[in-house]
Design an enzyme around this catalytic site. Structure first.
Site, PDB file in Angstrom:
ATOM      1  N   PHE A  81     -23.316  -9.155 -32.921  1.00 22.95           N
ATOM      2  CA  PHE A  81     -22.911  -9.028 -31.518  1.00 22.95           C
ATOM      3  C   PHE A  81     -23.560  -7.766 -30.940  1.00 22.95           C
ATOM      4  CE2 PHE A  81     -19.324 -11.088 -33.720  1.00 22.95           C
ATOM      5  CZ  PHE A  81     -19.202 -12.267 -33.006  1.00 22.95           C
ATOM      6  N   ASP A  98     -27.366 -11.650 -31.674  1.00 25.87           N
ATOM      7  CA  ASP A  98     -26.541 -11.947 -30.506  1.00 25.87           C
ATOM      8  C   ASP A  98     -26.844 -13.377 -30.062  1.00 25.87           C
ATOM      9  OD1 ASP A  98     -24.807  -9.960 -28.567  1.00 25.87           O
ATOM     10  OD2 ASP A  98     -25.556 -11.716 -27.489  1.00 25.87           O
ATOM     11  N   SER A  99     -25.881 -13.990 -29.391  1.00 32.31           N
ATOM     12  CA  SER A  99     -26.080 -15.360 -28.906  1.00 32.31           C
ATOM     13  C   SER A  99     -26.768 -15.406 -27.559  1.00 32.31           C
ATOM     14  CB  SER A  99     -24.730 -16.085 -28.816  1.00 32.31           C
ATOM     15  OG  SER A  99     -23.875 -15.430 -27.892  1.00 32.31           O
ATOM     16  N   ASN A 156     -25.445 -17.837 -33.332  1.00 33.91           N
ATOM     17  CA  ASN A 156     -23.994 -17.728 -33.375  1.00 33.91           C
ATOM     18  C   ASN A 156     -23.595 -16.861 -34.557  1.00 33.91           C
ATOM     19  OD1 ASN A 156     -21.312 -18.806 -34.649  1.00 33.91           O
ATOM     20  ND2 ASN A 156     -21.219 -19.408 -32.487  1.00 33.91           N
ATOM     21  N   ALA A 157     -22.831 -15.808 -34.293  1.00 29.96           N
ATOM     22  CA  ALA A 157     -22.506 -14.831 -35.331  1.00 29.96           C
ATOM     23  C   ALA A 157     -21.736 -15.459 -36.483  1.00 29.96           C
ATOM     24  CB  ALA A 157     -21.706 -13.689 -34.729  1.00 29.96           C
ATOM     25  N   ASP A 178     -19.239  -5.925 -33.666  1.00 30.73           N
ATOM     26  CA  ASP A 178     -18.753  -5.467 -32.358  1.00 30.73           C
ATOM     27  C   ASP A 178     -18.578  -6.663 -31.427  1.00 30.73           C
ATOM     28  OD1 ASP A 178     -17.971  -3.881 -30.264  1.00 30.73           O
ATOM     29  OD2 ASP A 178     -20.000  -3.215 -29.744  1.00 30.73           O
ATOM     30  N   CYS A 238     -12.060  -4.858 -29.330  1.00 29.15           N
ATOM     31  CA  CYS A 238     -11.771  -4.386 -27.973  1.00 29.15           C
ATOM     32  C   CYS A 238     -10.645  -5.189 -27.324  1.00 29.15           C
ATOM     33  CB  CYS A 238     -13.026  -4.412 -27.109  1.00 29.15           C
ATOM     34  SG  CYS A 238     -13.755  -6.048 -26.902  1.00 29.15           S
TER      35      CYS A 238
END
Length: 407
Positions: free
Chosen positions: A242, A263-264, A289-290, A310, A350
């Site tokens: 991410f 990252d996507s 896709n992570a 992240d 987050c």
């Protein structure tokens, strides 16, 4: 110092010069007396004739004055307290609070020309976000009261006078405007003509386009975590999952033998690559896709010495909490399978609705399930320009755990 403050214990019987009054339930009054600044719509007893976005006096069921607040006719957060005292001139108070917010940052901001200038409730200006990226200011207006023309005029003129930006850009969240029953508005320049620049964090340079990207443009709340992860812990082969526009990856690159960012979002990776070129860093970027990538890499025996997770907020509401916890556990479990002994895990969350204790619990559960031992090196939060108020837990949202795999 502010002459009108949230912390004042004074109790008046007057109301603001607007003359509007809202009565709250005993539960709502107790919440304000305990130090929070929100009252939900379910605790509004009476708001007869109060226009949307008004400055109001708040009283309890006995008529006792509790403070001055900004009223929303649409949001579930109906009241946002701005002072325990009557407010005679809200634009003047707005200007004073902006000056205080800027002065606070001047004492704590180092090694950057990009930081948060105003953080809503944490700066006693609920519904207002202001970020600085070098000579450009990016603002978000999130409530009816902050969207009034008189407030907008005071806000823009005070920021211009204090900070002398080349431009001020407004970033609009259509969903928030819909929730606040505000008319549609497009993101755009409010002042000046410049919408792009280069800013610096911790000696690392980043491209910034004020009208592109997420939120106000970058994740300034991670600035101190970027530096901490790179300065003391990162080593060997690193994977930043991410990665967005490369915040962690760019900071890790000088310390690591090879860095890969995942990252996507192709547009985000294109900016990340431009940032790598700007800093003369050789970083591999992978669009994907992570969850799928980590599953495949773990199964194939791929190993790393440093890994960063992240992800975006998985729990935007309490209803999302169970699914979010499963998602965080899966990510960390896969990462722990891939880290070599002595490897570093930088794991972030987050989601406000996931507490620090719960997040650390997720890491512990993941480590137990894969029979790895984690030693906590640091438990960190958002950077200091995103201040946290003890009586308003919603101002504290970011968790960043740095841990060492010992076996």
């Amino acid at each position: 110092m502010l002459s009108v403050t949230i912390g004042s214990m004074a109790r008046k019987t007057a109301v603001p010069d607007s003359g509007f009054k809202v009565t709250v339930s005993p539960r709502g009054a107790s919440r304000l007396k305990d130090g929070h600044v929100w009252v939900y719509r379910s605790d509004i007893v009476s708001a007869d004739g109060v226009p949307a976005g008004s400055l109001v006096g708040v009283v309890d069921h006995r008529g006792q004055f509790l403070g001055s607040a900004l009223y929303s006719s649409s949001s579930q957060i109906a009241i946002r307290l701005i002072s325990h005292d009557p407010v005679a001139d809200f634009p003047a108070l707005l200007r004073q609070r902006i000056a205080e917010a800027i002065a606070y940052r001047e004492s704590i901001i180092h090694d950057t020309n990009a930081h948060r200038v105003v953080f809503s409730e944490a700066d006693f200006l609920p519904g207002l976000i202001v970020d600085r990226y070098n000579e450009i200011l990016s603002i978000q207006i999130l409530t009816q009261a902050m969207d009034t023309e008189i407030v907008r005029e005071a806000l823009i003129s005070e920021l211009t006078e204090r900070l002398r930006p080349a431009s001020i850009v407004e970033r609009v969240d259509p969903r928030v405007r819909q929730l606040e029953n505000l008319p549609p508005r497009s993101s755009g320049l409010l002042r000046g003509e410049k919408s792009s620049t280069i800013f610096t964090m911790n000696g690392v340079q980043f491209h910034f386009d004020a009208l592109e990207g997420q939120k106000t443009g970058a994740f300034l709340d991670q600035r101190e975590n970027y530096a901490a992860a790179a300065a003391q812990y990162a080593h060997g082969e690193a994977l930043d999952v991410f990665c967005y526009q490369g915040g962690f990856a760019l900071h890790l690159a000088p310390r690591c033998t090879h860095v890969t960012g995942v990252d996507s979002s192709r547009p985000a990776l294109e900016v990340a690559d431009q940032n790598a070129e700007l800093n003369c860093r050789d970083i591999e970027w992978i669009e994907g896709n992570a969850f799928d990538l980590l599953k495949d890499y773990a199964a194939s025996g791929q190993r790393y010495d440093t890994m960063v997770l992240d992800p975006p907020a998985f729990a935007k509401t309490k209803r999302d909490l169970d699914a979010a916890m499963r998602g965080y556990k899966e990510l960390n479990l896969r990462a722990l399978k891939m880290l070599r002994p002595g490897g570093v895990l930088v794991s972030c969350c987050c989601s406000y609705h996931v507490s620090q204790a719960d997040f650390i619990g997720v890491l512990a559960d993941a480590a137990r399930d894969v029979r790895r031992t984690l030693r906590l090196a640091e438990v960190r939060g958002q950077s200091k320009d995103h201040p946290m108020l003890l009586n308003i837990p919603e101002t504290s949202y970011l968790k960043c755990v740095i841990a060492i795999v010992t076996n």
